[in-house]
Design an enzyme around this catalytic site. Structure first.
Site, PDB file in Angstrom:
ATOM      1  N   ARG A  62       0.815  -1.277  -0.027  1.00 26.92           N
ATOM      2  CA  ARG A  62      -0.032   0.088  -0.059  1.00 26.92           C
ATOM      3  C   ARG A  62       0.846   1.244  -0.148  1.00 26.92           C
ATOM      4  O   ARG A  62       0.555   2.314   0.724  1.00 26.92           O
ATOM      5  CB  ARG A  62      -1.016   0.117   1.141  1.00 26.92           C
ATOM      6  CG  ARG A  62      -2.020  -0.973   1.095  1.00 26.92           C
ATOM      7  CD  ARG A  62      -3.225  -0.914   2.117  1.00 26.92           C
ATOM      8  NE  ARG A  62      -2.352  -1.245   3.414  1.00 26.92           N
ATOM      9  CZ  ARG A  62      -2.685  -0.903   4.570  1.00 26.92           C
ATOM     10  NH1 ARG A  62      -3.983  -0.262   4.834  1.00 26.92           N
ATOM     11  NH2 ARG A  62      -2.060  -1.264   5.711  1.00 26.92           N
ATOM     12  N   HIS A  83     -30.116  -4.035   7.958  1.00 27.25           N
ATOM     13  CA  HIS A  83     -29.593  -2.813   7.160  1.00 27.25           C
ATOM     14  C   HIS A  83     -28.773  -3.006   5.934  1.00 27.25           C
ATOM     15  O   HIS A  83     -28.214  -3.791   5.678  1.00 27.25           O
ATOM     16  CB  HIS A  83     -28.500  -2.328   8.232  1.00 27.25           C
ATOM     17  CG  HIS A  83     -27.763  -1.043   7.929  1.00 27.25           C
ATOM     18  ND1 HIS A  83     -28.417   0.138   7.659  1.00 27.25           N
ATOM     19  CD2 HIS A  83     -26.302  -0.843   7.341  1.00 27.25           C
ATOM     20  CE1 HIS A  83     -27.253   0.837   6.971  1.00 27.25           C
ATOM     21  NE2 HIS A  83     -26.332   0.300   7.106  1.00 27.25           N
ATOM     22  N   GLU A 109     -30.184   3.929   3.736  1.00 24.25           N
ATOM     23  CA  GLU A 109     -29.437   5.124   3.649  1.00 24.25           C
ATOM     24  C   GLU A 109     -30.417   5.965   2.959  1.00 24.25           C
ATOM     25  O   GLU A 109     -31.166   5.842   2.094  1.00 24.25           O
ATOM     26  CB  GLU A 109     -28.364   4.955   2.679  1.00 24.25           C
ATOM     27  CG  GLU A 109     -27.078   6.001   2.926  1.00 24.25           C
ATOM     28  CD  GLU A 109     -25.978   5.749   2.013  1.00 24.25           C
ATOM     29  OE1 GLU A 109     -25.284   4.886   2.623  1.00 24.25           O
ATOM     30  OE2 GLU A 109     -25.933   6.206   0.836  1.00 24.25           O
ATOM     31  N   TRP A 155     -17.846  -9.593   0.153  1.00 24.50           N
ATOM     32  CA  TRP A 155     -16.511  -9.113   0.611  1.00 24.50           C
ATOM     33  C   TRP A 155     -15.427 -10.047   1.104  1.00 24.50           C
ATOM     34  O   TRP A 155     -14.598  -9.636   1.843  1.00 24.50           O
ATOM     35  CB  TRP A 155     -16.859  -7.917   1.709  1.00 24.50           C
ATOM     36  CG  TRP A 155     -17.814  -6.851   1.522  1.00 24.50           C
ATOM     37  CD1 TRP A 155     -17.966  -6.669   0.142  1.00 24.50           C
ATOM     38  CD2 TRP A 155     -18.544  -6.031   2.233  1.00 24.50           C
ATOM     39  NE1 TRP A 155     -18.779  -5.518  -0.008  1.00 24.50           N
ATOM     40  CE2 TRP A 155     -19.267  -5.084   1.312  1.00 24.50           C
ATOM     41  CE3 TRP A 155     -18.769  -5.580   3.622  1.00 24.50           C
ATOM     42  CZ2 TRP A 155     -19.973  -3.933   1.671  1.00 24.50           C
ATOM     43  CZ3 TRP A 155     -19.190  -4.405   3.886  1.00 24.50           C
ATOM     44  CH2 TRP A 155     -20.013  -3.633   3.020  1.00 24.50           C
ATOM     45  N   HIS A 180     -21.180   9.734   6.100  1.00 24.46           N
ATOM     46  CA  HIS A 180     -20.078   9.890   5.111  1.00 24.46           C
ATOM     47  C   HIS A 180     -19.359  11.200   5.229  1.00 24.46           C
ATOM     48  O   HIS A 180     -18.352  11.407   4.573  1.00 24.46           O
ATOM     49  CB  HIS A 180     -20.400   9.538   3.730  1.00 24.46           C
ATOM     50  CG  HIS A 180     -20.984   8.031   3.388  1.00 24.46           C
ATOM     51  ND1 HIS A 180     -22.232   7.687   3.281  1.00 24.46           N
ATOM     52  CD2 HIS A 180     -20.264   6.931   3.594  1.00 24.46           C
ATOM     53  CE1 HIS A 180     -22.178   6.481   3.309  1.00 24.46           C
ATOM     54  NE2 HIS A 180     -21.177   6.051   3.475  1.00 24.46           N
ATOM     55  N   LEU A 240       1.100   3.644  -2.260  1.00 22.57           N
ATOM     56  CA  LEU A 240       0.704   4.730  -2.808  1.00 22.57           C
ATOM     57  C   LEU A 240      -0.456   5.206  -1.849  1.00 22.57           C
ATOM     58  O   LEU A 240      -0.463   6.466  -1.626  1.00 22.57           O
ATOM     59  CB  LEU A 240      -0.517   4.407  -4.001  1.00 22.57           C
ATOM     60  CG  LEU A 240      -0.995   5.507  -4.687  1.00 22.57           C
ATOM     61  CD1 LEU A 240       0.342   6.309  -5.490  1.00 22.57           C
ATOM     62  CD2 LEU A 240      -2.009   5.008  -5.827  1.00 22.57           C
TER      63      LEU A 240
HETATM   64  N1  GLN Z   1     -23.378  -2.749  11.767  1.00 25.28           N
HETATM   65  C1  GLN Z   1     -22.295  -2.213  10.728  1.00 25.28           C
HETATM   66  C2  GLN Z   1     -22.070  -0.736  11.589  1.00 25.28           C
HETATM   67  O1  GLN Z   1     -22.696  -0.107  12.244  1.00 25.28           O
HETATM   68  C3  GLN Z   1     -23.006  -1.898   9.417  1.00 25.28           C
HETATM   69  C4  GLN Z   1     -21.997  -1.331   8.715  1.00 25.28           C
HETATM   70  C5  GLN Z   1     -22.283  -1.172   7.126  1.00 25.28           C
HETATM   71  O2  GLN Z   1     -23.690  -1.391   6.873  1.00 25.28           O
HETATM   72  N2  GLN Z   1     -21.466  -1.159   6.168  1.00 25.28           N
HETATM   73  O3  GLN Z   1     -20.746  -0.437  11.218  1.00 25.28           O
HETATM   74 ZN    ZN Z   2     -24.444   0.748   6.195  1.00 25.45          ZN
END
Ligand code: GLN
Ligand code: ZN
Length: 770
Positions: A19, A653, A677, A573, A706, A21
């Site tokens: 890493r 979520h 979101e 992931w 974010h 860079l």
């Molecule tokens: N439970 C995770 C967090 O709160 C959810 C993260 C995510 O959705 N990427 O960090």
């Molecule tokens: Zn999230």
């Protein structure tokens, strides 16, 4: 014309083996090094990569080494090259109209109240690109000669490399309309203007000595973009007619990775270009080839998407099949850029050597390409030994202990395992939670402070004893629970301080996974992740989260949510085994989570959240493949959660607001509460949720995590009122957009206070006295 090389890769990792860079770019951002020092380090990195690729067997002068570096993102590179800069950044241009490196980074990252370009997922990968903003007002002009300079830099070092750039169709197809554009404006309508700049660029690349240029046009294979396949094909035809028609240009290689090219192959076959790249990992060898008019067909037969050594013999057979179909000339390549895989499996010292023999990271894949290219020239016999060795490794993998685990495979699934009792029955059973209207909660993680990272690093290095580390984490949980009590949240979390990453944490605690030391893959900009390798049957040797959840619950009378990562996200992931259908692997992960949920219930946890932020990301690019994906992904979630008692409230979520495409899938998850979101799009999604008749609990985010910005009470209140106007009160939850782990404590606490106050105001008005 110089012939296309017999073997090549579509692109090489850019972040460096360690890493490097990331380190220099972040040092530049922090003002610790200046621009020329950054440029010098990046040039060193590029030189090291070229030397490495030559050492691995790619030719120094035959255009087989791609010039595919990027400081941040290849889509931003293309946008900046053609001068597609949103109006809010126009003043950053140098006096000669070019866009320098500091300006480039500002567009990527924003500054003050100038928002950065939006970021979104690159096709079906976990890489994120920046979304160009283009309108009728955009003035296109060649605004960066970085790519040209890199070709010259390579030539000075004795290489003739092949510059790579995102092609004009993909650049526009991925762009969104600028703020100034009229409603319904389509960036593709600016094609001719953009192509004119590519003409200029190609002439400069030619003058710099490039024999070939690679235009990446993955948009041509996607059915998930606003533009239809026909529109994209027409655009490609128009663009390539102009580009190919020019005398002053390198030979053109158009690559279309990530899925099968389908009918668009006809368009490329008739275009005035010299080579076409097809993804033969995701797509299959066509039954019949169009008349290629002497073009080279570049078969993407080595998977650029995963880390398996794979079936090299099968890959060679695909190349031979292309030749037999009558392609004038066939070359071997990776199916995609190697951007999606780590550098070198030789950098892993702790992996089981047997597992290592089944793997191929970027450098090993380059070796495979060199082998295939040799075979294309000298015949199969010349490479039989390498092909056989790969086949033997596959066979070894198939029979290795752990790849098939009897105990996992003996677990039988009944249809009933995939369903809970009806939502109405569950709602009634969950009354006992005694939640207020508009219940307040968070998504799970609290800020991961420097202290937490340090303690984890010390523990991992063996410098902090287990007991001390656990005591540290408990103290952290004490603080986070007390804070939530103080703020007045209704459903609490333990804050996830023990997790380095929401997937890796589970990978480390489940059998069937291996974790790498240096297996970094760029996720966006200077960010990289280290995906785990899911190589065998998955099982849970012991409960994973129960002690943390029950410790947190012991600190409060309010419900504390148990926090799990769902099967689809764990797969998305990680690097996942490719020897069985994904759905089967997902169900193994689901069963492990199902057992974890039973243990959480037994420990007194009444609300359990199973995060699936990646549900959307794995959605196949081809419409025909989407129903099967949605079926297995939804079923794995239901298998994970289907054993939960009626009184247990299951949450999920999702990290995005494009609800539309996957609304039916989200409904089918049948979670009691879903958080999504919504803050950035100012609650637009709520109307979609209402229109879809979604009737389970829903928590549209009111705080954009974010950004370090603290939303005001009034702002949150107006978002909440919008939600309350559209949806029945009893359905709504109040929460941030996502986890808080990347935020600092100051802004987190201030934002949560404002959320609580805004909710208090809306509750006051909404609750009509009886
Ligand atoms: N439970 C995770 C967090 O709160 C959810 C993260 C995510 O959705 N990427 O960090
Ligand atoms: Zn999230």
């Amino acid at each position: 014309m110089t012939a296309f090389p017999a073997g090549t890769i579509l692109g090489y990792p850019r972040i460096g083996r360690r890493r490097e860079l990331k380190k220099v770019v972040e040092a530049f951002w922090a003002g610790r090094i200046d621009e020329s020092a950054l440029e010098a380090s990046a040039a060193e990195l590029r030189a090291a990569n070229r030397a490495r690729l030559a050492e691995l067997g790619l030719g120094r002068e035959d255009s087989s080494i791609p010039e595919s570096f990027s400081y941040y993102d290849q889509v931003l590179d293309a946008a900046v090259t053609v001068g597609a800069v949103p109006a809010r950044f126009e003043d950053l241009r140098s006096s000669d109209g070019t866009i320098g490196l500091p300006a480039y980074f500002t567009i990527a990252r924003g500054e003050g109240d100038r928002a950065p370009l939006e970021m979104t997922k690159w096709f079906d990968s976990n890489y994120h690109y920046l979304v160009p903003e283009i309108g009728p007002e955009t003035v296109f002009s060649l605004s960066s000669d970085r790519l040209v300079r890199e070709v010259v830099e390579a030539a000075d070092a004795g290489y003739r490399t092949r510059p790579v750039i995102v092609g004009p169709v993909t650049l526009l197809a991925l762009a969104k309309a600028s703020d100034a554009a009229p409603v319904g404006f389509d960036p593709l309508s600016r094609l001719d203007d953009v192509v004119a700049v590519y003409v200029e660029l190609l002439a400069k690349l030619k003058a710099a000595g490039a024999a070939w240029v690679q235009l990446d046009e993955p948009a041509l294979v996607s059915e998930s973009l606003p533009a239809s396949t026909t529109e994209l094909a027409d655009a490609a035809q128009r663009a390539l007619a102009v580009l190919g028609g020019r005398a002053e240009r390198p030979s053109i290689f158009v690559s279309a990775p990530y899925a099968a090219l389908g009918e668009v192959l006809e368009v490329l076959a008739t275009a005035p270009i010299e080579a076409i790249g097809v993804d033969l990992v995701r797509g299959s060898v066509p039954a019949k080839l169009p008349e290629l008019g002497g073009k080279t067909l570049v078969g993407g037969v080595v998977d650029g998407h995963n880390i398996w050594r794979g079936d090299l013999d099968g890959a060679f057979a695909k190349l031979e099949a292309l030749r037999d179909l009558g392609a004038a000339s066939v070359s071997a390549s990776t199916s995609t850029s190697l951007l999606h895989v780590p550098h070198d499996v030789q950098d892993e010292t702790k992996l089981d050597p047997r597992l290592v023999s089944w793997l191929a990271f970027a450098d090993q894949k380059v070796g495979q390409i060199v082998t295939l290219a040799d075979g294309l020239g000298a015949g199969r016999d010349a490479i039989a030994e390498e092909l056989d060795a790969a086949t033997a490794a596959l066979a070894d993998r198939h029979g290795a202990p752990g790849v098939r685990d009897g105990a996992v495979r003996r677990r039988e699934l009944a249809e009933a395992d995939f369903s809970r009792v009806t939502y109405e029955e569950r709602e009634a059973a969950q009354e006992s939670l005694a939640l207020p209207s508009l219940p307040l909660t968070t998504i799970g993680s609290f800020p991961q402070t420097g202290d937490i990272r340090r303690a984890r690093a010390q523990f991992t290095r063996g410098e902090l004893p287990q007991d001390d580390y656990e005591a540290f984490l408990k103290a952290e949980i004490d603080r986070v629970v007390a804070l939530q009590e103080d703020l007045g949240l209704d459903v609490l979390v333990h804050g996830e301080p023990e997790r380095n990453d929401m997937v890796q944490y589970f990978a480390e605690n489940l059998d069937g996974f291996a974790v790498t030391e240096n297996g970094w893959v760029q996720s966006y900009g200077s960010r990289a992740t280290r995906p785990s390798i899911l190589w065998g049957d998955v099982s849970r040797p012991a409960p994973i989260t129960v002690s943390w959840a029950s410790y947190a619950q012991s600190l409060s009378v309010k419900p504390v949510k148990g926090m799990l990562t769902g099967p689809v996200t764990i797969l998305a992931w990680s690097f996942v085994r490719d020897d069985q259908p994904l759905g089967e692997t997902a169900n193994q992960v689901a069963l492990a989570l199902r057992d974890e949920i039973a243990d959480l219930e037994a420990a007194g946890i009444a609300i359990i959240q199973v995060d699936e932020p990646a549900l959307r990301e794995l959605l196949p690019l081809k419409k025909a493949d989407q129903p099967a994906y949605l079926d297995w992904s939804v079923r794995s979630f239901r298998l994970a959660t289907g054993g939960a008692e009626a009184a247990t409230q299951v949450h999920t979520h999702l990290c995005y607001s494009e609800f539309g495409v996957v609304i039916d899938a989200i409904r089918a998850l049948d979670a009691d509460v879903t958080s999504i979101e919504a803050a950035r799009s100012r609650m637009e999604v709520v109307a979609e949720v209402a229109a879809a008749g979604f009737d389970h609990g829903i928590g549209p985010g009111v705080y954009d995590i974010h950004s370090p910005r603290v939303p005001s009470v009034e702002e949150i209140e107006s978002l909440l009122r919008r939600a309350v106007d559209e949806l029945p009160l009893h359905q709504l939850w109040v929460n941030p957009d996502c986890g808080l782990k990347t935020r600092g404590y100051d802004e987190t606490v201030a934002s949560l206070r404002n959320i609580v106050e805004a909710t208090r105001r809306v509750r006051e008005d909404a609750v009509v006295p009886a």
